[in-house]
Scaffold this motif. Structure first.
Motif, PDB file in Angstrom:
ATOM      1  N   LEU A 310     -43.663 103.894  32.035  1.00 41.17           N
ATOM      2  CA  LEU A 310     -44.437 104.716  31.091  1.00 41.17           C
ATOM      3  C   LEU A 310     -44.249 104.207  29.657  1.00 41.17           C
ATOM      4  CD1 LEU A 310     -43.814 108.260  32.604  1.00 41.17           C
ATOM      5  CD2 LEU A 310     -46.055 107.163  32.321  1.00 41.17           C
ATOM      6  N   ARG A 311     -43.051 103.723  29.373  1.00 41.24           N
ATOM      7  CA  ARG A 311     -42.802 103.168  28.030  1.00 41.24           C
ATOM      8  C   ARG A 311     -43.564 101.847  27.848  1.00 41.24           C
ATOM      9  NH1 ARG A 311     -37.900 103.691  25.248  1.00 41.24           N
ATOM     10  NH2 ARG A 311     -37.298 101.602  25.874  1.00 41.24           N
ATOM     11  N   GLU A 312     -43.561 101.022  28.913  1.00 39.71           N
ATOM     12  CA  GLU A 312     -44.231  99.709  28.804  1.00 39.71           C
ATOM     13  C   GLU A 312     -45.718  99.854  28.506  1.00 39.71           C
ATOM     14  OE1 GLU A 312     -41.190  97.622  31.897  1.00 39.71           O
ATOM     15  OE2 GLU A 312     -43.296  97.770  32.510  1.00 39.71           O
ATOM     16  N   VAL A 313     -46.381 100.831  29.150  1.00 33.62           N
ATOM     17  CA  VAL A 313     -47.831 100.959  28.906  1.00 33.62           C
ATOM     18  C   VAL A 313     -48.113 101.777  27.649  1.00 33.62           C
ATOM     19  CG1 VAL A 313     -48.420 100.702  31.342  1.00 33.62           C
ATOM     20  CG2 VAL A 313     -48.172 102.993  30.379  1.00 33.62           C
ATOM     21  N   GLY A 314     -47.083 102.373  27.080  1.00 31.80           N
ATOM     22  CA  GLY A 314     -47.264 103.088  25.819  1.00 31.80           C
ATOM     23  C   GLY A 314     -47.501 104.580  25.959  1.00 31.80           C
ATOM     24  N   VAL A 315     -47.403 105.124  27.163  1.00 34.47           N
ATOM     25  CA  VAL A 315     -47.565 106.582  27.299  1.00 34.47           C
ATOM     26  C   VAL A 315     -46.366 107.292  26.683  1.00 34.47           C
ATOM     27  CG1 VAL A 315     -47.688 108.512  28.947  1.00 34.47           C
ATOM     28  CG2 VAL A 315     -49.031 106.449  29.354  1.00 34.47           C
ATOM     29  N   LEU A 316     -45.180 106.804  27.018  1.00 31.76           N
ATOM     30  CA  LEU A 316     -43.958 107.391  26.442  1.00 31.76           C
ATOM     31  C   LEU A 316     -43.586 106.619  25.180  1.00 31.76           C
ATOM     32  CD1 LEU A 316     -41.253 108.164  29.186  1.00 31.76           C
ATOM     33  CD2 LEU A 316     -42.442 109.786  27.707  1.00 31.76           C
ATOM     34  N   ARG A 317     -43.259 107.368  24.153  1.00 30.19           N
ATOM     35  CA  ARG A 317     -42.869 106.734  22.881  1.00 30.19           C
ATOM     36  C   ARG A 317     -41.439 107.122  22.510  1.00 30.19           C
ATOM     37  NH1 ARG A 317     -48.122 108.701  19.527  1.00 30.19           N
ATOM     38  NH2 ARG A 317     -49.300 106.759  19.531  1.00 30.19           N
ATOM     39  N   CYS A 318     -40.602 107.249  23.548  1.00 23.75           N
ATOM     40  CA  CYS A 318     -39.217 107.644  23.275  1.00 23.75           C
ATOM     41  C   CYS A 318     -38.332 107.058  24.359  1.00 23.75           C
ATOM     42  CB  CYS A 318     -39.083 109.169  23.267  1.00 23.75           C
ATOM     43  SG  CYS A 318     -39.471 109.933  24.847  1.00 23.75           S
ATOM     44  N   SER A 319     -37.033 107.235  24.182  1.00 21.69           N
ATOM     45  CA  SER A 319     -36.097 106.722  25.180  1.00 21.69           C
ATOM     46  C   SER A 319     -36.150 107.590  26.445  1.00 21.69           C
ATOM     47  CB  SER A 319     -34.672 106.754  24.612  1.00 21.69           C
ATOM     48  OG  SER A 319     -34.288 108.112  24.454  1.00 21.69           O
ATOM     49  N   GLU A 320     -35.583 107.039  27.510  1.00 24.98           N
ATOM     50  CA  GLU A 320     -35.503 107.803  28.762  1.00 24.98           C
ATOM     51  C   GLU A 320     -34.713 109.097  28.524  1.00 24.98           C
ATOM     52  OE1 GLU A 320     -33.674 105.574  31.901  1.00 24.98           O
ATOM     53  OE2 GLU A 320     -33.455 107.341  33.174  1.00 24.98           O
ATOM     54  N   GLU A 321     -33.625 109.013  27.777  1.00 22.95           N
ATOM     55  CA  GLU A 321     -32.772 110.187  27.534  1.00 22.95           C
ATOM     56  C   GLU A 321     -33.576 111.276  26.812  1.00 22.95           C
ATOM     57  OE1 GLU A 321     -31.849 106.984  26.847  1.00 22.95           O
ATOM     58  OE2 GLU A 321     -30.722 106.969  28.727  1.00 22.95           O
ATOM     59  N   GLU A 322     -34.350 110.835  25.823  1.00 18.43           N
ATOM     60  CA  GLU A 322     -35.163 111.796  25.069  1.00 18.43           C
ATOM     61  C   GLU A 322     -36.222 112.421  25.990  1.00 18.43           C
ATOM     62  OE1 GLU A 322     -34.521 112.719  22.033  1.00 18.43           O
ATOM     63  OE2 GLU A 322     -36.258 114.050  21.860  1.00 18.43           O
ATOM     64  N   ALA A 323     -36.841 111.571  26.831  1.00 21.74           N
ATOM     65  CA  ALA A 323     -37.874 112.074  27.752  1.00 21.74           C
ATOM     66  C   ALA A 323     -37.262 113.091  28.718  1.00 21.74           C
ATOM     67  CB  ALA A 323     -38.495 110.910  28.521  1.00 21.74           C
ATOM     68  N   ARG A 324     -36.030 112.824  29.160  1.00 22.29           N
ATOM     69  CA  ARG A 324     -35.361 113.772  30.060  1.00 22.29           C
ATOM     70  C   ARG A 324     -35.070 115.077  29.317  1.00 22.29           C
ATOM     71  NH1 ARG A 324     -32.803 112.452  34.413  1.00 22.29           N
ATOM     72  NH2 ARG A 324     -32.436 110.310  33.756  1.00 22.29           N
ATOM     73  N   ALA A 325     -34.543 114.940  28.111  1.00 21.49           N
ATOM     74  CA  ALA A 325     -34.152 116.131  27.344  1.00 21.49           C
ATOM     75  C   ALA A 325     -35.372 117.011  27.047  1.00 21.49           C
ATOM     76  CB  ALA A 325     -33.468 115.705  26.048  1.00 21.49           C
ATOM     77  N   GLN A 326     -36.525 116.387  26.851  1.00 26.36           N
ATOM     78  CA  GLN A 326     -37.733 117.158  26.518  1.00 26.36           C
ATOM     79  C   GLN A 326     -38.473 117.657  27.767  1.00 26.36           C
ATOM     80  OE1 GLN A 326     -40.403 115.522  23.658  1.00 26.36           O
ATOM     81  NE2 GLN A 326     -38.794 115.028  22.182  1.00 26.36           N
ATOM     82  N   GLY A 327     -37.957 117.342  28.954  1.00 23.24           N
ATOM     83  CA  GLY A 327     -38.619 117.788  30.190  1.00 23.24           C
ATOM     84  C   GLY A 327     -39.795 116.913  30.577  1.00 23.24           C
ATOM     85  N   LEU A 328     -39.939 115.759  29.883  1.00 19.42           N
ATOM     86  CA  LEU A 328     -41.093 114.895  30.164  1.00 19.42           C
ATOM     87  C   LEU A 328     -40.911 114.142  31.482  1.00 19.42           C
ATOM     88  CD1 LEU A 328     -41.621 113.580  26.559  1.00 19.42           C
ATOM     89  CD2 LEU A 328     -43.369 114.719  27.940  1.00 19.42           C
ATOM     90  N   LEU A 329     -39.674 113.710  31.762  1.00 22.30           N
ATOM     91  CA  LEU A 329     -39.448 112.988  33.026  1.00 22.30           C
ATOM     92  C   LEU A 329     -39.836 113.869  34.202  1.00 22.30           C
ATOM     93  CD1 LEU A 329     -36.113 110.951  33.104  1.00 22.30           C
ATOM     94  CD2 LEU A 329     -38.461 110.169  33.457  1.00 22.30           C
ATOM     95  N   PHE A 330     -39.421 115.143  34.125  1.00 25.16           N
ATOM     96  CA  PHE A 330     -39.752 116.079  35.204  1.00 25.16           C
ATOM     97  C   PHE A 330     -41.265 116.266  35.300  1.00 25.16           C
ATOM     98  CE2 PHE A 330     -40.716 120.309  36.805  1.00 25.16           C
ATOM     99  CZ  PHE A 330     -40.026 120.313  38.016  1.00 25.16           C
TER     100      PHE A 330
END
Ligand code: GLY
Length: 439
Positions: A310-330
């Motif tokens: 998701l980071r490579e294609v540019g959908v995610l603009r944050c670290s994995e840890e940040e994405a987890r903390a924000q509930g985005l990974l889920f």
């Protein structure tokens, strides 16, 4: 000895170990009566609900229909008390498969089982099944029905598949792969979900009732619904992506296989990159299956791979840890990496730490992970990383600058991606039971 005869011996040994656990747990049973189950009818009707046997009973063999008993006592020949129909409304029971007939002392009856077995000779007996009235007739106290310590030990043992069981899951995969190939051939014509479902059933020679789980055949945005249950009869328009999650059963054992096909030559680059990335990720995760691997760690590796893509294609603009903390990974991957597979699609015992039934629950941030066990030889699991664009999970997160929402909106019509193989753990690594049939 045939593979099936050896299987029965191994199942008997597993039952003996399970009984030994009940002694440790101070329940202390001498024998087990397994009941196939009782037929039931729809509310206010006389039509029967399609019957599924209790899978602890079914582990002894592919014995069709309700009412039968397996009577097990260590050191004695296991008995199969087989209910044979004598009812003019229905055809008589088919003859018992000869391999099954040879594996047990078979008693055929159209009477109550209580009249054909001497219960007092079984010592303190446990009853596995949900017919409390039958248990009472058999003189089994309610505390001995599905006793927790025995069920936990039997569930634990079920994870260790015999050669016969692995062969059955392999064969179920071979059958399912035919269906997947047929559907793949039919999607070019823009067939509807309903037509693709019928194509799958016809090719695999299964009725709906025989499927291990209801087929999931989802065009486009419906691929974002994890257990999508409809079968639209309209032609897909524009038919971008098909997600098919469809299995087969062989002698009771399930295959559980998912593929995602992208048809749209003009599909956006981000979706194509994600699909390729998820195929690679699934291969890497399946290849990593080995004895001693903690399935929770493998799930974490899947989350990491999804976040990276998701980071490579540019959908995610944050670290994995940040994405987890924000509930985005889920939100992008809300289910577990996989589950035990066998007589049940979601087989038993996946969240146990030991045969005593000590729970090993999933971590709080991945509550739907059904397998938390450390993998051991002969475990059979699914490996099914997924990545979805689910409006109900993403909408509450809108507004955060950690996602490129404009890009995300272009992905919503593609629904999602799931790719799934079935894998058996071997002594040194694994065997992929799906890939040889569906490369
Ligand atoms: N493939 C269906 C499921 O695992 O729920």
């Amino acid at each position: 000895m045939s593979e099936y005869a050896a299987h029965v011996r191994e199942v008997e040994a597993a039952c003996t170990r399970a009984l030994e656990h009940t002694v440790e747990a101070r329940d202390g049973f001498d024998s087990i009566v397994f009941h196939a189950g009782t037929a039931s009818v729809y509310h206010g009707d006389d039509l029967e609900v399609p019957f599924r046997a209790n899978t602890h009973f079914l582990r002894f063999g592919w014995i069709e229909g309700p009412g039968h008993l397996i009577v097990f006592r260590p050191g004695e020949r296991t008995r199969l008390v087989r209910q044979v129909e004598s009812d003019f409304w229905y055809a008589p029971s088919a003859p018992l498969d000869s391999e099954i007939g040879e594996a047990f002392e078979v008693i055929e009856t159209d009477d109550a089982a209580s009249e054909v077995i001497e219960m007092s000779a079984l010592g303190r007996r446990a009853f596995i099944g949900d017919d409390a009235e039958l248990a009472r007739i058999l003189g089994i106290e309610s505390a001995a029905c599905d006793p927790a310590a025995l069920i936990a030990a039997l569930d634990w043992e079920r994870a260790f598949k015999t050669d016969h069981e692995v062969a059955c899951v392999r064969e179920a995969n071979r059958i399912a792969a035919h269906g997947h190939e047929a559907v793949r051939g039919a999607i070019q014509d823009g067939a509807s979900e309903f037509e693709l479902h019928l194509e799958y059933l016809a090719t695999t020679a299964q009725t709906d009732d025989a499927l291990p789980y209801p087929n999931i055949i989802a065009w486009d945005e419906a691929a974002a619904v994890l257990h999508y249950q409809h079968r639209r009869r309209s032609e897909p328009d524009p038919a971008r992506v098909l997600l098919i999650d469809a299995g087969a059963r062989y002698r009771g054992y399930a295959a559980d296989v998912t593929r995602t096909w992208c048809l749209d030559p003009a599909a956006n680059d981000a979706f194509r990159a994600l699909l390729t990335g998820m195929e690679e990720l699934k291969r890497g995760l399946a290849d990593a299956v080995a004895p001693g691997v903690d399935f929770v760690d493998l799930h974490r590796r899947a989350e990491h791979g999804i976040a990276e893509r998701l980071r490579e294609v540019g959908v995610l603009r944050c670290s994995e840890e940040e994405a987890r903390a924000q509930g985005l990974l889920f939100a992008f991957f809300p289910h577990g990496l996989g589950h035990p597979l066998g007589l049940q699609t979601h087989d038993v015992g996946g969240q146990q730490a030991d045969p005593a039934g000590t729970p090993r629950p999933p971590p709080d941030d991945c509550p739907h992970l059904r397998n938390t066990r450390v993998l051991a030889p002969r475990h059979v699991v699914t490996i099914e990383p997924g990545l979805y664009f689910i409006p109900s999970l993403l909408d509450p997160l809108r507004g955060r600058d950690t996602v490129d929402w404009h890009l995300l909106d272009t992905l919503l019509p593609f629904g999602g991606i799931r790719i799934e193989d079935d894998v058996v753990v071997t002594d040194t690594g694994n065997e992929n039971l799906t890939r040889p049939f569906l490369p």
